[in-house]
Design a protein around this motif. Sequence first.
Motif, short mmCIF file in Angstrom:
data_model
loop_
_atom_site.label_atom_id
_atom_site.label_comp_id
_atom_site.label_asym_id
_atom_site.label_seq_id
_atom_site.Cartn_x
_atom_site.Cartn_y
_atom_site.Cartn_z
N ASP A 47 -41.00 7.67 -70.11
CA ASP A 47 -39.93 7.26 -71.00
C ASP A 47 -39.62 8.39 -71.97
O ASP A 47 -40.34 9.39 -72.05
N TYR A 48 -38.55 8.20 -72.72
CA TYR A 48 -38.15 9.09 -73.81
C TYR A 48 -37.13 8.31 -74.63
O TYR A 48 -36.73 7.20 -74.25
N PHE A 49 -36.71 8.86 -75.75
CA PHE A 49 -35.77 8.10 -76.58
C PHE A 49 -34.33 8.34 -76.13
O PHE A 49 -33.84 9.47 -76.16
N PHE A 50 -33.65 7.24 -75.75
CA PHE A 50 -32.24 7.31 -75.39
C PHE A 50 -31.46 6.10 -75.91
O PHE A 50 -30.24 6.00 -75.69
N GLN A 51 -32.12 5.20 -76.61
CA GLN A 51 -31.53 3.92 -77.00
C GLN A 51 -30.67 4.06 -78.27
O GLN A 51 -31.10 3.67 -79.36
N ARG A 52 -29.47 4.59 -78.11
CA ARG A 52 -28.58 4.79 -79.27
C ARG A 52 -28.40 3.50 -80.06
O ARG A 52 -28.35 3.51 -81.29
N HIS A 53 -28.24 2.38 -79.36
CA HIS A 53 -27.93 1.13 -80.05
C HIS A 53 -29.06 0.71 -80.99
O HIS A 53 -28.80 0.06 -82.01
N VAL A 54 -30.29 1.09 -80.68
CA VAL A 54 -31.41 0.78 -81.57
C VAL A 54 -31.32 1.63 -82.83
O VAL A 54 -31.46 1.13 -83.96
N ALA A 55 -31.07 2.91 -82.65
CA ALA A 55 -30.91 3.79 -83.82
C ALA A 55 -29.76 3.33 -84.69
O ALA A 55 -29.88 3.28 -85.93
N GLU A 56 -28.65 2.97 -84.08
CA GLU A 56 -27.48 2.57 -84.85
C GLU A 56 -27.72 1.24 -85.57
O GLU A 56 -27.23 1.05 -86.69
N HIS A 57 -28.48 0.36 -84.95
CA HIS A 57 -28.81 -0.92 -85.59
C HIS A 57 -29.54 -0.68 -86.92
O HIS A 57 -29.17 -1.24 -87.95
N PHE A 58 -30.56 0.16 -86.89
CA PHE A 58 -31.35 0.36 -88.10
C PHE A 58 -30.65 1.27 -89.10
O PHE A 58 -30.78 1.07 -90.32
N ALA A 59 -29.87 2.22 -88.62
CA ALA A 59 -29.09 3.05 -89.54
C ALA A 59 -28.09 2.20 -90.31
O ALA A 59 -27.87 2.40 -91.51
N ALA A 60 -27.49 1.22 -89.63
CA ALA A 60 -26.53 0.34 -90.29
C ALA A 60 -27.19 -0.53 -91.35
O ALA A 60 -26.51 -1.04 -92.25
N ARG A 61 -28.50 -0.69 -91.25
CA ARG A 61 -29.24 -1.50 -92.22
C ARG A 61 -29.96 -0.65 -93.26
O ARG A 61 -30.84 -1.13 -93.96
N GLY A 62 -29.59 0.62 -93.35
CA GLY A 62 -30.08 1.46 -94.43
C GLY A 62 -31.34 2.23 -94.15
O GLY A 62 -31.95 2.78 -95.07
N PHE A 63 -31.74 2.34 -92.87
CA PHE A 63 -32.91 3.13 -92.51
C PHE A 63 -32.48 4.44 -91.84
O PHE A 63 -31.69 4.41 -90.89
N ASP A 64 -33.00 5.56 -92.29
CA ASP A 64 -32.93 6.76 -91.46
C ASP A 64 -33.80 6.50 -90.25
O ASP A 64 -34.96 6.07 -90.38
N PHE A 65 -33.24 6.74 -89.07
CA PHE A 65 -33.95 6.43 -87.83
C PHE A 65 -34.45 7.73 -87.19
O PHE A 65 -33.68 8.68 -87.02
N TYR A 66 -35.72 7.73 -86.83
CA TYR A 66 -36.34 8.86 -86.15
C TYR A 66 -36.99 8.36 -84.86
O TYR A 66 -37.48 7.23 -84.80
N ALA A 67 -37.02 9.21 -83.87
CA ALA A 67 -37.77 8.92 -82.65
C ALA A 67 -38.45 10.20 -82.22
O ALA A 67 -37.95 11.30 -82.46
N ILE A 68 -39.60 10.05 -81.60
CA ILE A 68 -40.34 11.22 -81.15
C ILE A 68 -40.51 11.17 -79.65
O ILE A 68 -40.87 10.13 -79.09
N ASP A 69 -40.14 12.25 -78.97
CA ASP A 69 -40.51 12.45 -77.57
C ASP A 69 -41.86 13.16 -77.58
O ASP A 69 -41.97 14.31 -78.01
N LEU A 70 -42.89 12.46 -77.15
CA LEU A 70 -44.24 13.00 -77.19
C LEU A 70 -44.39 14.22 -76.29
O LEU A 70 -43.53 14.51 -75.46
N ARG A 71 -45.47 14.94 -76.46
CA ARG A 71 -45.73 16.13 -75.63
C ARG A 71 -45.65 15.77 -74.15
O ARG A 71 -46.13 14.73 -73.70
#
Length: 310
Positions: A47-71
């Motif tokens: 897996d890796y981070f590709f879920q834009r809608h998740v980031a946008e959900h939390f950004a809309a609620r006032g959270f800076d959203f971060y995701a990490i692609d592990l080594r």
Amino acid sequence: MNADVLGTDYETRALPLGGGDVTATLVRRRARPATRGAVLYVHGFADYFFQRHVAEHFAARGFDFYAIDLRAYGRSLRPGQVANFVTDLTEHFEEIDAAARVIREEDGHRHLVVMGHSTGGLITSLWAHERRSDDVLDALVLNSPWLDLAEPWLLRTVGTAVIRGVGRFAPRLVLKPGLGPVYGESIHRDHHGEWDFDTAWKPIEAFPVHAGWLRAIRRAHAELHRGLDVRVPVLLLRSGRSLLHAKRWTPEAMTADTVLDVEHMRQWGPKIGGQVRIVPVEGGMHDLFLSAEPVRRRALAEVDEFLDDI
């Protein structure tokens, strides 16, 4: 920060790690403004981070959203590396620590919610336990965490003993060529799903399962089963049911966890800490946030309610 494959609202930053060309990748999607702190998302195996809608959900609620692609995952996978391979899950603590430093020290966030999916849920639970006295996080959200092997009793016991031996002496031995196509076909838009993702980074049948990696998983499971001491509130979301060991896709795969046993999440979730809320989400797939729109809306609403309460 550099531009990301997800578009202009997303930035990436390489996080150099100890040892040669090993890096992780931090993805950031800013809120405007960030009034509630930050969310850090940690993906699962293959897996890796590709879920834009998740980031946008939390950004809309006032959270800076971060995701990490592990080594050796996704954006962090380098030529010559064995994809998604470590021999100890605690190796991933280095990149989570690095991401948390950027979020707290450089970006100045006082509140941090860590969110883990599947194998990421196992890793973040162990990390939160290890960092329990550091005041580095405020809450933990688990989306279908991998808390036990989704196999019959004999393979979870005798089979684990064999895996521990083989994984120690032949860590790169391939035990399985992949995980099968059912889940991948359930989520990718070229098959039965809604989502577009890079199949070089997230193959439909996943990556090979190596003995040393599975040994690391089983050692982590054993530690969790003995009991962790995560001292922040934990929300564990799971599907209402599992559909395991299917060889071919059927419509049932769209409403069940086809990867993990949800009963293991119910059984072992309370071992994570003293403040664990377990919520079944009926009709959910393995990644609840990639499930059908009404299901993922409910899963995200459960997270919103949880975060509003802490």
